[in-house]
Motif scaffolding. Structure first.
Motif, mmCIF file in Angstrom:
data_model
loop_
_atom_site.group_PDB
_atom_site.id
_atom_site.type_symbol
_atom_site.label_atom_id
_atom_site.label_comp_id
_atom_site.label_asym_id
_atom_site.label_seq_id
_atom_site.Cartn_x
_atom_site.Cartn_y
_atom_site.Cartn_z
ATOM 1 N N ASN A 145 0.828 -1.206 0.000
ATOM 2 C CA ASN A 145 0.000 0.000 0.000
ATOM 3 C C ASN A 145 0.863 1.256 0.000
ATOM 4 O O ASN A 145 0.531 2.249 -0.653
ATOM 5 N N GLY A 146 1.983 1.210 0.718
ATOM 6 C CA GLY A 146 2.882 2.356 0.721
ATOM 7 C C GLY A 146 3.391 2.681 -0.671
ATOM 8 O O GLY A 146 3.477 3.854 -1.064
ATOM 9 N N ARG A 147 3.711 1.657 -1.434
ATOM 10 C CA ARG A 147 4.194 1.870 -2.801
ATOM 11 C C ARG A 147 3.075 2.394 -3.695
ATOM 12 O O ARG A 147 3.300 3.264 -4.545
ATOM 13 N N ILE A 148 1.865 1.882 -3.503
ATOM 14 C CA ILE A 148 0.724 2.367 -4.279
ATOM 15 C C ILE A 148 0.475 3.843 -3.983
ATOM 16 O O ILE A 148 0.243 4.654 -4.888
ATOM 17 N N LEU A 149 0.543 4.214 -2.713
ATOM 18 C CA LEU A 149 0.354 5.608 -2.331
ATOM 19 C C LEU A 149 1.415 6.501 -2.963
ATOM 20 O O LEU A 149 1.124 7.600 -3.430
ATOM 21 N N GLU A 150 2.646 6.023 -2.955
ATOM 22 C CA GLU A 150 3.734 6.800 -3.540
ATOM 23 C C GLU A 150 3.487 7.065 -5.026
ATOM 24 O O GLU A 150 3.769 8.156 -5.536
ATOM 25 N N ALA A 151 2.951 6.065 -5.715
ATOM 26 C CA ALA A 151 2.750 6.182 -7.159
ATOM 27 C C ALA A 151 1.516 6.997 -7.529
ATOM 28 O O ALA A 151 1.492 7.651 -8.575
ATOM 29 N N THR A 152 0.480 6.969 -6.688
ATOM 30 C CA THR A 152 -0.811 7.525 -7.109
ATOM 31 C C THR A 152 -1.284 8.733 -6.313
ATOM 32 O O THR A 152 -2.310 9.317 -6.651
ATOM 33 N N SER A 153 -0.569 9.123 -5.254
ATOM 34 C CA SER A 153 -1.093 10.152 -4.345
ATOM 35 C C SER A 153 -1.387 11.469 -5.052
ATOM 36 O O SER A 153 -2.318 12.190 -4.665
ATOM 37 N N HIS A 154 -0.634 11.800 -6.097
ATOM 38 C CA HIS A 154 -0.831 13.082 -6.772
ATOM 39 C C HIS A 154 -1.859 13.003 -7.906
ATOM 40 O O HIS A 154 -2.407 14.037 -8.313
ATOM 41 N N THR A 155 -2.125 11.814 -8.404
ATOM 42 C CA THR A 155 -3.029 11.693 -9.545
ATOM 43 C C THR A 155 -4.355 11.017 -9.198
ATOM 44 O O THR A 155 -5.387 11.334 -9.786
ATOM 45 N N ALA A 156 -4.323 10.066 -8.264
ATOM 46 C CA ALA A 156 -5.537 9.344 -7.860
ATOM 47 C C ALA A 156 -5.413 9.005 -6.376
ATOM 48 O O ALA A 156 -5.125 7.864 -6.006
ATOM 49 N N PRO A 157 -5.607 9.988 -5.494
ATOM 50 C CA PRO A 157 -5.288 9.813 -4.074
ATOM 51 C C PRO A 157 -6.095 8.753 -3.341
ATOM 52 O O PRO A 157 -5.722 8.355 -2.241
ATOM 53 N N HIS A 158 -7.180 8.284 -3.949
ATOM 54 C CA HIS A 158 -7.986 7.246 -3.293
ATOM 55 C C HIS A 158 -7.845 5.879 -3.968
ATOM 56 O O HIS A 158 -8.577 4.939 -3.620
#
Length: 220
Positions: free
Chosen positions: A167-180
């Motif tokens: 989940n940490g890696r997913i957040l890193e990749a998507t937080s700026h474009t798809a935060p949820h």
């Protein structure tokens, strides 16, 4: 009339108030820095952000761990309270899902908290005790759902932690474009945890020693 005698402690009070204000400023600046950059955020930059000397920061927080624990203590207490409420829910499956949703939601937007729960710092008794408490709560929610036949019996605490890493890696990749976006991936995994969906897995879970070594490696 005799002169007023000032309390011996009176001159120290403004200094104590200043020290408390400085401590609060350091914590606020560190919270922002850790959230953006993780637990390795520059302490020198944190001091510069509040226009104070790095030596002043170290007088309040002699080690990075001291500052981390001061910053994240409220969030850790929130996690504990949420985990305990999940254990009190009537439906063990709903409690398990609510617990994971809360844990992963706390990771969102806070890289420092993600680092703190993902890593182990063997030299720090405080963080080791914190991790042991968190894992007992993970275990309690997981075992309760398993005892009621809701979660497949071969899921372990290590599987929850590896999901935290993912989940940490997913957040890193998507937080700026798809935060949820992390919620979609979390619920895909939650469905995989359901007992009726069980298929044999090709590899055994990480042992306790393997998990610990991996978390220490992440902090190196």
């Amino acid at each position: 009339m005799p002169p007023t005698v000032e309390s011996p402690g009176e001159p120290d009070r403004p200094r104590r108030r200043d020290a408390q204000r400085n401590r609060e400023r350091f914590i606020a600046a560190a919270q922002a820095a850790f959230a953006e950059h993780g637990v390795d955020a520059s302490l020198e930059q944190i001091a510069r952000d509040v226009d104070l000397a790095i030596g002043t920061l170290y007088r309040h927080f002699p080690t990075r761990i001291d500052l981390l624990m001061a910053v994240f203590e409220p969030k850790l207490q929130e996690f504990v309270a949420t985990a305990e409420r999940a254990l009190d829910m009537d439906d063990p499956w709903e409690g398990f899902c609510a617990f994971l949703e809360s844990l992963f939601g706390m990771q969102a937007g806070d890289r420092g908290f993600n680092d703190l729960v993902s890593m182990r710092f063997p030299a720090s008794d405080r963080t080791e005790a914190m991790h042991e408490r968190l894992y007992r709560l993970i275990e309690a929610n997981l075992r309760r759902a398993q005892r009621h036949g809701e979660v497949r019996p071969d899921i372990t605490e290590a599987d929850i932690i590896t999901l935290v890493w993912a989940n940490g890696r997913i957040l890193e990749a998507t937080s700026h474009t798809a935060p949820h976006a992390w919620r979609r991936n979390l619920h895909l995994m939650i469905d995989a945890y359901r007992a009726p969906n069980r298929h044999e897995l090709p590899e055994p879970p990480l042992t306790g020693d393997q998990l610990y070594a991996a978390m220490v490696h992440l902090s190196a």
